[in-house]
Enzyme design. Structure first.
Site, PDB file in Angstrom:
ATOM      1  N   GLY A  46      63.693  53.983  43.609  1.00  0.00           N
ATOM      2  CA  GLY A  46      62.486  54.500  42.557  1.00  0.00           C
ATOM      3  C   GLY A  46      62.430  54.541  41.296  1.00  0.00           C
ATOM      4  O   GLY A  46      62.650  53.317  40.570  1.00  0.00           O
ATOM      5  N   GLU A  47      62.673  55.469  40.212  1.00  0.00           N
ATOM      6  CA  GLU A  47      62.332  55.540  38.977  1.00  0.00           C
ATOM      7  C   GLU A  47      64.158  56.980  38.716  1.00  0.00           C
ATOM      8  O   GLU A  47      63.227  58.143  38.907  1.00  0.00           O
ATOM      9  CB  GLU A  47      61.022  56.060  38.008  1.00  0.00           C
ATOM     10  CG  GLU A  47      61.226  56.080  37.158  1.00  0.00           C
ATOM     11  CD  GLU A  47      61.874  54.515  36.605  1.00  0.00           C
ATOM     12  OE1 GLU A  47      61.414  53.217  36.963  1.00  0.00           O
ATOM     13  OE2 GLU A  47      62.087  54.073  35.921  1.00  0.00           O
ATOM     14  N   SER A  48      64.553  56.326  38.257  1.00  0.00           N
ATOM     15  CA  SER A  48      65.840  57.170  37.927  1.00  0.00           C
ATOM     16  C   SER A  48      65.083  57.746  37.355  1.00  0.00           C
ATOM     17  O   SER A  48      66.125  58.613  36.928  1.00  0.00           O
ATOM     18  CB  SER A  48      66.736  56.461  37.387  1.00  0.00           C
ATOM     19  OG  SER A  48      67.407  55.392  36.984  1.00  0.00           O
ATOM     20  N   CYS A  78      69.549  51.605  45.002  1.00  0.00           N
ATOM     21  CA  CYS A  78      68.618  51.241  43.401  1.00  0.00           C
ATOM     22  C   CYS A  78      68.800  52.150  42.433  1.00  0.00           C
ATOM     23  O   CYS A  78      69.336  52.556  42.092  1.00  0.00           O
ATOM     24  CB  CYS A  78      67.186  50.286  43.502  1.00  0.00           C
ATOM     25  SG  CYS A  78      66.520  49.556  41.902  1.00  0.00           S
ATOM     26  N   ARG A 110      70.562  49.562  33.679  1.00  0.00           N
ATOM     27  CA  ARG A 110      69.730  49.236  33.772  1.00  0.00           C
ATOM     28  C   ARG A 110      68.772  48.433  34.049  1.00  0.00           C
ATOM     29  O   ARG A 110      68.689  47.607  32.896  1.00  0.00           O
ATOM     30  CB  ARG A 110      69.020  50.739  33.832  1.00  0.00           C
ATOM     31  CG  ARG A 110      69.026  52.366  34.255  1.00  0.00           C
ATOM     32  CD  ARG A 110      68.667  53.408  33.732  1.00  0.00           C
ATOM     33  NE  ARG A 110      67.076  52.998  34.134  1.00  0.00           N
ATOM     34  CZ  ARG A 110      66.088  53.816  33.797  1.00  0.00           C
ATOM     35  NH1 ARG A 110      66.558  53.969  32.138  1.00  0.00           N
ATOM     36  NH2 ARG A 110      64.905  53.128  33.794  1.00  0.00           N
ATOM     37  N   ILE A 138      64.288  44.302  42.605  1.00  0.00           N
ATOM     38  CA  ILE A 138      63.044  45.520  42.162  1.00  0.00           C
ATOM     39  C   ILE A 138      63.644  46.108  41.106  1.00  0.00           C
ATOM     40  O   ILE A 138      63.666  47.322  40.992  1.00  0.00           O
ATOM     41  CB  ILE A 138      62.160  45.874  42.983  1.00  0.00           C
ATOM     42  CG1 ILE A 138      61.694  45.646  43.693  1.00  0.00           C
ATOM     43  CG2 ILE A 138      61.063  46.409  42.263  1.00  0.00           C
ATOM     44  CD1 ILE A 138      61.133  46.620  45.400  1.00  0.00           C
ATOM     45  N   ARG A 139      63.315  45.395  39.836  1.00  0.00           N
ATOM     46  CA  ARG A 139      63.476  45.702  38.778  1.00  0.00           C
ATOM     47  C   ARG A 139      65.184  46.593  38.638  1.00  0.00           C
ATOM     48  O   ARG A 139      65.442  47.627  38.189  1.00  0.00           O
ATOM     49  CB  ARG A 139      62.433  46.962  38.055  1.00  0.00           C
ATOM     50  CG  ARG A 139      61.524  46.179  37.337  1.00  0.00           C
ATOM     51  CD  ARG A 139      60.370  46.839  36.735  1.00  0.00           C
ATOM     52  NE  ARG A 139      60.073  48.074  37.669  1.00  0.00           N
ATOM     53  CZ  ARG A 139      60.353  49.543  37.473  1.00  0.00           C
ATOM     54  NH1 ARG A 139      61.304  49.731  36.072  1.00  0.00           N
ATOM     55  NH2 ARG A 139      60.348  50.627  37.566  1.00  0.00           N
ATOM     56  N   HIS A 174      67.263  46.701  47.187  1.00  0.00           N
ATOM     57  CA  HIS A 174      66.347  47.846  48.127  1.00  0.00           C
ATOM     58  C   HIS A 174      66.821  47.806  50.057  1.00  0.00           C
ATOM     59  O   HIS A 174      65.785  46.271  50.700  1.00  0.00           O
ATOM     60  CB  HIS A 174      64.783  47.704  48.103  1.00  0.00           C
ATOM     61  CG  HIS A 174      64.671  48.676  47.210  1.00  0.00           C
ATOM     62  ND1 HIS A 174      64.272  49.562  46.845  1.00  0.00           N
ATOM     63  CD2 HIS A 174      64.532  48.193  46.065  1.00  0.00           C
ATOM     64  CE1 HIS A 174      63.502  50.284  46.045  1.00  0.00           C
ATOM     65  NE2 HIS A 174      63.904  49.296  45.195  1.00  0.00           N
ATOM     66  N   GLU A 176      65.807  48.736  52.510  1.00  0.00           N
ATOM     67  CA  GLU A 176      65.957  49.611  53.647  1.00  0.00           C
ATOM     68  C   GLU A 176      63.814  48.661  53.339  1.00  0.00           C
ATOM     69  O   GLU A 176      62.289  49.669  54.194  1.00  0.00           O
ATOM     70  CB  GLU A 176      64.592  50.825  52.540  1.00  0.00           C
ATOM     71  CG  GLU A 176      63.939  51.654  51.745  1.00  0.00           C
ATOM     72  CD  GLU A 176      64.756  50.523  50.366  1.00  0.00           C
ATOM     73  OE1 GLU A 176      65.893  50.278  50.663  1.00  0.00           O
ATOM     74  OE2 GLU A 176      63.858  50.813  49.132  1.00  0.00           O
TER      75      GLU A 176
HETATM   76  N1  LIG Z   1      63.224  49.807  42.574  1.00  0.00           N
HETATM   77  C1  LIG Z   1      64.370  50.496  41.391  1.00  0.00           C
HETATM   78  O1  LIG Z   1      64.752  51.840  42.037  1.00  0.00           O
HETATM   79  C2  LIG Z   1      63.778  50.907  39.801  1.00  0.00           C
HETATM   80  C3  LIG Z   1      64.986  51.217  39.324  1.00  0.00           C
HETATM   81  C4  LIG Z   1      64.854  51.613  37.550  1.00  0.00           C
HETATM   82  N2  LIG Z   1      64.116  50.479  37.039  1.00  0.00           N
HETATM   83  C5  LIG Z   1      65.458  52.890  37.273  1.00  0.00           C
HETATM   84  O2  LIG Z   1      65.816  52.138  36.423  1.00  0.00           O
HETATM   85  O3  LIG Z   1      65.314  53.991  38.129  1.00  0.00           O
END
Ligand SMILES: NC(=O)CC[C@H](N)C(=O)O
Length: 196
Positions: A46-48, A78, A110, A138-139, A174, A176
């Site tokens: 997600g977004e840390s 992630c 990151r 993903i990123r 990911h 999942e």
């Molecule tokens: N798909 C993800 O969980 C991306 C991580 C996100 N770039 C972060 O730094 O939190």
């Protein structure tokens, strides 16, 4: 046996589905009390930065460290991998370093694949699996340092993306988001070693 999925933000529903596909009991974790009796816990992608903030708001930092100290298995994927790390790099230079739980002796960078390779899928050779795992990035972060107690289990273009230290697993990708449940199965085996 019941395992938890941290459900503050991000891809927790998909993890839940994979675990249920394998017949595991699953509980979504939002509050410290939700950790009681779990054998393992997944921290999703997600977004840390958001998750760091929510961990504080829900009072989860110390309970998660206690969960680890009392033998619970953990798997960060992630953003979840970023949360577990002892050191986080790659954030904005004007901000203080992002805090981590410090349950895994790694440095994680990151958004390490940059803009051009923002998101991609790669067949990943993972130690312990007989055929490659379809890994969705993903990123994604990469693991730029692994401590002595940490085993690197998979790499992409020379970058470490999957590690294990005792009862803690971390993946940059990911797992999942594909129908391949092999890594979830391995995590359930690790969690199942906890004696109750
Ligand atoms: N798909 C993800 O969980 C991306 C991580 C996100 N770039 C972060 O730094 O939190």
């Amino acid at each position: 046996m019941t395992v938890g999925v941290l459900a503050l933000q991000g891809a927790f529903r998909e993890h839940r589905q994979r675990l249920e596909q394998l017949g595991a009991g699953v509980r979504e974790v939002r509050l410290p009390a939700d950790l009681a009796g779990l054998s393992g816990l997944i921290l999703p992608g997600g977004e840390s930065t958001t998750m760091v903030r929510l961990l504080g708001e829900y009072g989860l930092w110390a309970p998660l460290r206690d969960f680890h100290a009392s033998g619970g298995a953990l798997w960060g994927t992630c953003a979840g991998a970023i949360l577990l790390a002892s050191e986080v790099t790659g954030g904005s230079p004007s901000l203080p370093p992002q805090p981590g739980l410090g349950l895994l002796d790694i440095t994680v960078q990151r958004n390490a694949f940059g803009r051009q390779a923002d998101s991609f899928t790669a067949p990943l050779d993972v130690e312990g699996l007989e055929t490659p795992f379809p890994a969705v990035f993903i990123r994604a972060p990469v693991i730029t340092r692994v401590g002595e107690a940490v085993r690197a289990l998979a790499q992409v273009g020379g970058q470490t993306v999957h590690v294990q230290q005792g009862r803690v697993l971390a993946s940059s990708f990911h797992p999942e988001l594909t129908n391949d449940t092999r890594l979830h199965r391995l995590f359930l085996a690790l969690a199942g070693e906890r004696a109750y």
